[in-house]
Design an enzyme around this catalytic site. Structure first.
Site, PDB file in Angstrom:
ATOM      1  N   GLY A  39       6.469 -10.064   0.193  1.00 36.28           N
ATOM      2  CA  GLY A  39       7.297 -10.604  -0.882  1.00 36.28           C
ATOM      3  C   GLY A  39       7.118  -9.849  -2.183  1.00 36.28           C
ATOM      4  O   GLY A  39       8.088  -9.545  -2.886  1.00 36.28           O
ATOM      5  N   CYS A  40       5.894  -9.509  -2.501  1.00 38.58           N
ATOM      6  CA  CYS A  40       5.606  -8.808  -3.756  1.00 38.58           C
ATOM      7  C   CYS A  40       6.160  -7.387  -3.729  1.00 38.58           C
ATOM      8  O   CYS A  40       6.636  -6.882  -4.751  1.00 38.58           O
ATOM      9  CB  CYS A  40       4.104  -8.804  -4.035  1.00 38.58           C
ATOM     10  SG  CYS A  40       3.450 -10.492  -4.232  1.00 38.58           S
ATOM     11  N   THR A  41       6.131  -6.757  -2.569  1.00 36.56           N
ATOM     12  CA  THR A  41       6.691  -5.415  -2.437  1.00 36.56           C
ATOM     13  C   THR A  41       8.205  -5.469  -2.586  1.00 36.56           C
ATOM     14  O   THR A  41       8.799  -4.647  -3.306  1.00 36.56           O
ATOM     15  CB  THR A  41       6.286  -4.793  -1.082  1.00 36.56           C
ATOM     16  OG1 THR A  41       4.852  -4.724  -1.023  1.00 36.56           O
ATOM     17  CG2 THR A  41       6.870  -3.409  -0.907  1.00 36.56           C
ATOM     18  N   ALA A  44       9.017  -6.010  -6.315  1.00 36.28           N
ATOM     19  CA  ALA A  44       8.742  -4.814  -7.116  1.00 36.28           C
ATOM     20  C   ALA A  44       9.784  -3.724  -6.863  1.00 36.28           C
ATOM     21  O   ALA A  44      10.239  -3.054  -7.798  1.00 36.28           O
ATOM     22  CB  ALA A  44       7.340  -4.287  -6.817  1.00 36.28           C
TER      23      ALA A  44
END
Length: 153
Positions: A39-41, A44
């Site tokens: 999710g964070c990738t 970003a």
């Protein structure tokens, strides 16, 4: 102490305040749990893809997590990220923003980072916030909010 005085580490490992980072610019500040997680990738990469649009509106985009400066460097290199990342190892800024609390993962409850996004005006005031966001597609929604804020000001 206000959020602008909270100390974090910039990409060079230098201790700075949020005021130093905002520097009189419109700022999208997004809080995420961990470098190199799915999710964070996604989040970003989407913010990086839309960065030219944000910059045309006069915005900078900054991500913040508890990860180390070194972890951020590897994360940026691995995924070709163009956004700035701040390290908040003790979650002081994250907590001051209200992006910390009870989370549930695989049936287990714990205290942790809540994926959230804030828009700060050039004076460093939070003029828009969204707590508990979904990563996919979120950057585009934030861009729409940014457009509206700039048009209204």
């Amino acid at each position: 102490m206000g959020i602008l005085e909270v100390r974090v580490f910039d990409e060079d490992g230098k201790e700075v305040t949020l005021r130093d980072v905002v520097k009189g610019r419109w700022t999208v500040l997004y809080v995420y749990p961990k470098d190199n997680t799915p999710g964070c990738t996604t989040e970003a990469k989407e913010f990086t893809e839309l960065l030219p649009e944000f910059e045309r509106l006069g915005f900078q985009v900054i991500g913040v997590s508890k990860d180390s400066v070194e972890s951020h460097r590897r994360f940026k290199e691995k995924h070709g990220l163009k956004i700035k990342l701040l390290s908040d190892p003790n979650a002081e800024l994250i907590k001051a923003l209200g992006a910390w609390g009870r989370r549930k993962s695989y049936g287990r409850e714990y205290e942790g980072v809540i994926r959230s996004t804030f828009i700060l005006n050039p004076d460093g005031e939070i003029v828009w916030k969204k707590i508990k966001v979904r990563a996919k597609g979120h950057a585009a929604k934030v861009l729409e909010e940014a457009r509206e804020l700039v048009e209204d000001s």
